[in-house]
Design a protein around this motif. Structure first.
Motif, PDB file in Angstrom:
ATOM      1  N   TYR A 281      -5.748   6.926   4.654  1.00  0.00           N
ATOM      2  CA  TYR A 281      -5.431   6.612   3.245  1.00  0.00           C
ATOM      3  C   TYR A 281      -3.957   6.878   2.972  1.00  0.00           C
ATOM      4  N   LEU A 282      -3.496   8.018   3.457  1.00  0.00           N
ATOM      5  CA  LEU A 282      -2.095   8.388   3.211  1.00  0.00           C
ATOM      6  C   LEU A 282      -1.162   7.368   3.859  1.00  0.00           C
TER       7      LEU A 282
ATOM      8  N   ILE B  51      -0.958   4.364   1.682  1.00  0.00           N
ATOM      9  CA  ILE B  51      -0.130   4.667   0.505  1.00  0.00           C
ATOM     10  C   ILE B  51       1.343   4.641   0.890  1.00  0.00           C
ATOM     11  N   LEU B  52       1.673   5.230   2.042  1.00  0.00           N
ATOM     12  CA  LEU B  52       3.072   5.273   2.473  1.00  0.00           C
ATOM     13  C   LEU B  52       3.590   3.863   2.773  1.00  0.00           C
TER      14      LEU B  52
ATOM     15  N   LEU C 143       2.800   1.273   1.088  1.00  0.00           N
ATOM     16  CA  LEU C 143       3.081   0.654  -0.213  1.00  0.00           C
ATOM     17  C   LEU C 143       4.357   1.182  -0.857  1.00  0.00           C
ATOM     18  N   VAL C 144       4.739   2.438  -0.552  1.00  0.00           N
ATOM     19  CA  VAL C 144       5.956   2.979  -1.192  1.00  0.00           C
ATOM     20  C   VAL C 144       7.217   2.679  -0.371  1.00  0.00           C
TER      21      VAL C 144
ATOM     22  N   LEU D 262     -10.957   5.103  -3.748  1.00  0.00           N
ATOM     23  CA  LEU D 262      -9.518   5.139  -3.452  1.00  0.00           C
ATOM     24  C   LEU D 262      -9.167   4.029  -2.446  1.00  0.00           C
TER      25      LEU D 262
ATOM     26  N   LEU E 263      -6.508   0.879  -2.840  1.00  0.00           N
ATOM     27  CA  LEU E 263      -5.449   0.615  -1.850  1.00  0.00           C
ATOM     28  C   LEU E 263      -5.600  -0.790  -1.259  1.00  0.00           C
TER      29      LEU E 263
ATOM     30  N   PHE F 206      -4.162  -3.722  -3.248  1.00  0.00           N
ATOM     31  CA  PHE F 206      -2.737  -4.004  -3.111  1.00  0.00           C
ATOM     32  C   PHE F 206      -2.385  -4.544  -1.733  1.00  0.00           C
TER      33      PHE F 206
END
Lengths: 161, 368
Positions: free
Chosen positions: B106-107, B110-111, B113-114, B286, B290, B293
């Motif tokens: 998951y992390l 997320i990373l 996407l940023v 969650l 994710l 996106f």
């Protein structure tokens, strides 16, 4: 990047990093020792009972219960800080899809961040005080996150994007 | 001629940089989905092959310990508890490996996407991605090995080398995340990201967003209910049952002591299914957010995409609901829950195939 998104992304990253660092500290300095205490206290309680030393057995069982109580909460704190932190970052990236005004979005972002930080603090405080205040803090944190997330879900559903 | 060749060289360097930037994003996405799919597959296999058998063996050893207490055989008690400790460690480390692999996945997503907001050279982004993924694989693999390597040659009585390796993996993930956080803070000072993340909606994107938020909400409500009404009762029952078990064994009332062992097993099961249902439904929520996106990076036709999203949601509801019902319905519910997990896993693999089918543009970015 809009303020509401910044609050969630930066706050979420800090919260996740804090949760990971806390988990690492806990794993290195406390967890293995605590698990050892839990298993040895339970074994000692039964072996003292076998030797008919009932007072010692009772003390061991109390030690087991205390260590288990602490361990459950410490793991909860670690996983909730990281989990909620990741949720905040994820929401932050797509927060423009919540079809409310920016002011309300900032309020929701702050409520999510404060709730996500506060809830594990309340759980952690329960390891030093089993009274009403830590439970109240945890409940306020959980309520802030839950109500805000319900509004975010409504905002996503209203969105035309 | 020199200016032209300089421009060509600079253009080439820029293209290479963009390719490296997209490379970091792609590494996080593919690595993240593989970590989640691997963690879920491991969890499913663990539930089918180890979990229930392990619980039965712990119950059997507890009965042996109770009989040893009754027979005043201290050595036998300690021997049974050594086995129980090993069985609990076996279960605990496997649950930990499963949870950490999925959470790091998951992390990683997320990373990914940023990345457009991170102010850092592209090669640094790629190196950090590799560092993160190395740590994210090292920790769960090392945790899995704790049970098998033990503490025999470890640096302390309670700490083995596998634990040290797991902690080091965690440290690598923290360092990579902290470096990215610094780059993100620097990047957020600028008004616009270096490369704008696509906000275009894709078919199924909104369903994933709303459905994901509702799944998380359901998990929060269930967790709050459990913490308010069941957790303290379960903790009090745990000690009360153990006290009764010991008292009955000491007074040689073995049938009652063995009934206590059964109650203790049921209580442990009740706690486990509540925690598993709570954490799985939130994690699937969650993941849905994710994935909403990530749809821009997935090359599947709208109909196929909707099919896999539908399958994903079916599995995301089936697994936690039937895990929760396992205490009432027994192994049948466990089997249905595993089937739900397999549905989510299949949907994830389909999306991974969609990411791998995505072509890179001539400038090195990922084409939508």
């Amino acid at each position: 990047m809009r303020t509401s998104k910044k609050v969630l992304v930066i706050g979420g990253l800090l919260l996740s990093l804090w949760g990971m660092s806390y988990g690492l500290y806990y794993a290195v300095f406390v967890e293995h020792q605590t698990l050892d205490t839990i298993s040895s206290a339970l074994a000692a309680s039964f072996s003292n009972a076998a030797g008919r030393k009932m007072e010692a057995s009772k003390i061991n069982l109390e030690g087991y219960a205390l260590a288990s109580y602490d361990y459950t909460r410490q793991v909860d704190v670690h996983s909730h800080w990281i989990g909620l932190g990741m949720l905040l970052i994820g929401l932050g990236i797509i927060f423009h899809k919540v079809s409310f005004g920016e002011e309300l979005r900032i309020t929701l972002a702050l409520a999510l961040l404060i709730g996500s930080a506060l809830f594990p603090v309340g759980v952690l405080l329960q390891t030093v005080d089993r009274g009403f205040l830590p439970r109240l803090i945890a409940s306020i944190g959980a309520a802030l996150v839950t109500v805000s997330l319900a509004m975010v879900a409504a905002g996503f559903a209203r969105s035309n994007e | 001629m020199t200016i032209l060749s300089n421009k060509v060289m600079m253009g080439g360097a820029e293209t290479s940089n963009r390719r490296e930037a997209a490379g970091a994003e792609r590494l996080y996405i593919i690595g993240g989905i593989l970590l989640i799919a691997g963690g879920m597959l491991f969890g499913d296999l663990f539930a089918i092959l180890v979990l229930h058998q392990n619980a039965n063996r712990i119950g059997g050893e507890m009965i042996g310990a109770v009989r040893a207490v009754s027979a005043q055989d201290t050595a036998a008690v300690l021997s049974h508890f050594t086995v129980i400790g090993s069985l609990i460690e076996n279960r605990g480390t496997k649950v930990d490996a499963h949870v950490h692999a999925i959470d790091f996945g998951y992390l990683a997503l997320i990373l990914a996407l940023v990345q457009p907001y991170v102010a850092m050279t592209d090669s640094a982004k790629r190196r950090i991605a590799l560092l993160f993924l190395f740590g994210a694989v090292m920790l769960p693999v090392s945790v899995f090995l704790i049970h098998y390597i033990g503490t025999q040659y470890g640096p302390s009585d309670v700490l083995g080398w596998a634990s040290v390796s797991a902690d080091f993996g965690g440290l690598l993930v923290i360092i990579a995340s902290a470096l990215l956080a610094l780059g993100l803070f620097r990047g957020l000072r600028k008004r616009k990201p270096a490369v704008s993340p696509s906000t275009a909606d894709h078919s199924g994107g909104k369903a994933l967003l709303v459905g994901g938020a509702l799944l998380i909400l359901a998990g929060f409500v269930h967790g709050a209910y459990y913490a308010a009404f069941d957790l303290s009762r379960h903790e009090a029952s745990d000690t009360a049952i153990l006290t009764s078990m010991i008292d009955n064994a000491v007074s040689n009332n073995l049938p009652a002591a063995e009934a206590d062992v059964e109650s203790y097993g049921k209580l442990a099961g009740e706690r486990a299914v509540n925690i598993a249902a709570h954490s799985h439904i939130i994690e699937f929520g969650l993941l849905a957010i994710l994935l909403s996106f990530l749809q821009q990076y997935i090359r599947l036709s709208p109909g196929v995409r909707r099919f896999w999203i539908g399958l994903f949601f079916a599995g995301s509801v089936i697994l936690p609901v039937f895990v929760f019902l396992e205490i009432r319905l027994g192994l049948l519910a466990g089997g249905i829950a595993d089937f739900g997990g397999a549905l989510v896993l299949l949907a994830l693999i389909a999306m991974l195939v969609g990411v791998l089918r995505q072509k890179r543009t001539s400038e090195g970015g990922l084409s939508a």
